[in-house]
Design a protein around this motif. Structure first.
Motif, PDB file in Angstrom:
ATOM      1  N   LYS A  93      11.199  22.342  18.996  1.00  0.00           N
ATOM      2  CA  LYS A  93      10.349  21.650  20.772  1.00  0.00           C
ATOM      3  C   LYS A  93       9.063  22.045  21.413  1.00  0.00           C
ATOM      4  O   LYS A  93       8.003  21.017  21.581  1.00  0.00           O
ATOM      5  N   LYS A  96       6.506  20.550  18.730  1.00  0.00           N
ATOM      6  CA  LYS A  96       6.592  18.867  18.711  1.00  0.00           C
ATOM      7  C   LYS A  96       4.912  18.714  20.193  1.00  0.00           C
ATOM      8  O   LYS A  96       5.086  17.582  19.523  1.00  0.00           O
ATOM      9  N   GLU A  97       6.245  19.353  20.910  1.00  0.00           N
ATOM     10  CA  GLU A  97       4.932  19.430  22.222  1.00  0.00           C
ATOM     11  C   GLU A  97       3.599  19.649  22.186  1.00  0.00           C
ATOM     12  O   GLU A  97       2.943  19.065  21.909  1.00  0.00           O
ATOM     13  N   LYS A 100       0.734  16.681  19.733  1.00  0.00           N
ATOM     14  CA  LYS A 100       0.531  15.741  20.360  1.00  0.00           C
ATOM     15  C   LYS A 100      -0.212  16.135  21.036  1.00  0.00           C
ATOM     16  O   LYS A 100      -1.258  14.977  20.976  1.00  0.00           O
TER      17      LYS A 100
END
Length: 166
Positions: A93, A96-97, A100
Motif C-alpha cells: 500500500k 503504491k501510494e 502515484k
C-alpha cells in the motif's frame, strides 16, 4: 567493509529474516532526499522496518536462513531495500501510494507467510490483500448481523405485545 563486518551484517540480516514473516524487496534508487525521507516516515508510522541492503549480503542471509526464499534471491540486482512488516499488505500500500508521483519504489518481490511473489505487476494484487485484522472484522460483522436482526425482531415483537396489552 572488512570480512568480519560482512559476517556481522549477514548474521544481523539472517536474524531479521528469521523473525519476519513478511519481507518485501524493492528498488528505491532514484528517489530524491525529500521523497526518501517521506517514505521512511510513512514506513515508520505503519510499523514497517525499511532498510537499504547490499544484494550479496542479503542473498547470503537468505541462504543461511531456515526459511525457503525460492527464486527471491534472483531479484537482487541493482539497488535493493527490504521492507519488514507484520501486516501483509502494508508495504504494498505504501509503495503504491508513493508510485502515484513516480515509478519508484519498484517492487521486486516479496516473501509473505512462506509464499513467494516476484514481479512488479503483482504490487496491485498485494496491496488489495486484506490484513488479518480486516478479515477478522468482516467475519465478526457477518456473525453479528443475523444475531442483531433476531434481537431487533424480538424487541419489536415484545414492544408490539406491550402496546396490545395496554
Amino acid at each position: 567493509m572488512t570480512r568480519e563486518e560482512k559476517s556481522i551484517a549477514i548474521e544481523d540480516l539472517t536474524a531479521k529474516l528469521a523473525e519476519a514473516n513478511i519481507v518485501y524487496i524493492a528498488d528505491t534508487s532514484g528517489l530524491d532526499a525529500d521523497t526518501t525521507s517521506n517514505l521512511r516516515r510513512a514506513c515508520f508510522k505503519a510499523g514497517i522496518k525499511l532498510e537499504v541492503v547490499k544484494n550479496t549480503l542479503l542473498e547470503k542471509a537468505m541462504e543461511a536462513s531456515d526459511k525457503e526464499f525460492g527464486d527471491l534471491p534472483s531479484t537482487l540486482k541493482g539497488n535493493s531495500s527490504i521492507f519488514i512488516s507484520d501486516v501483509a499488505n502494508a508495504p504494498a500500500k505504501i509503495m503504491k501510494e508513493f508510485r502515484k508521483k513516480s515509478d519508484k519504489p519498484y517492487f521486486k518481490g516479496a516473501f509473505i507467510n512462506n509464499e513467494i511473489y516476484i514481479g512488479d505487476n503483482l504490487l496491485d494484487s498485494l496491496a488489495a490483500l486484506k490484513s488479518k485484522e480486516e478479515v477478522i472484522g468482516e467475519i465478526i460483522g457477518l456473525l453479528q448481523s443475523p444475531a442483531q436482526r433476531i434481537i431487533s425482531a424480538l424487541l419489536n415483537n415484545a414492544e408490539q405485545k406491550g402496546e396490545a396489552a395496554e
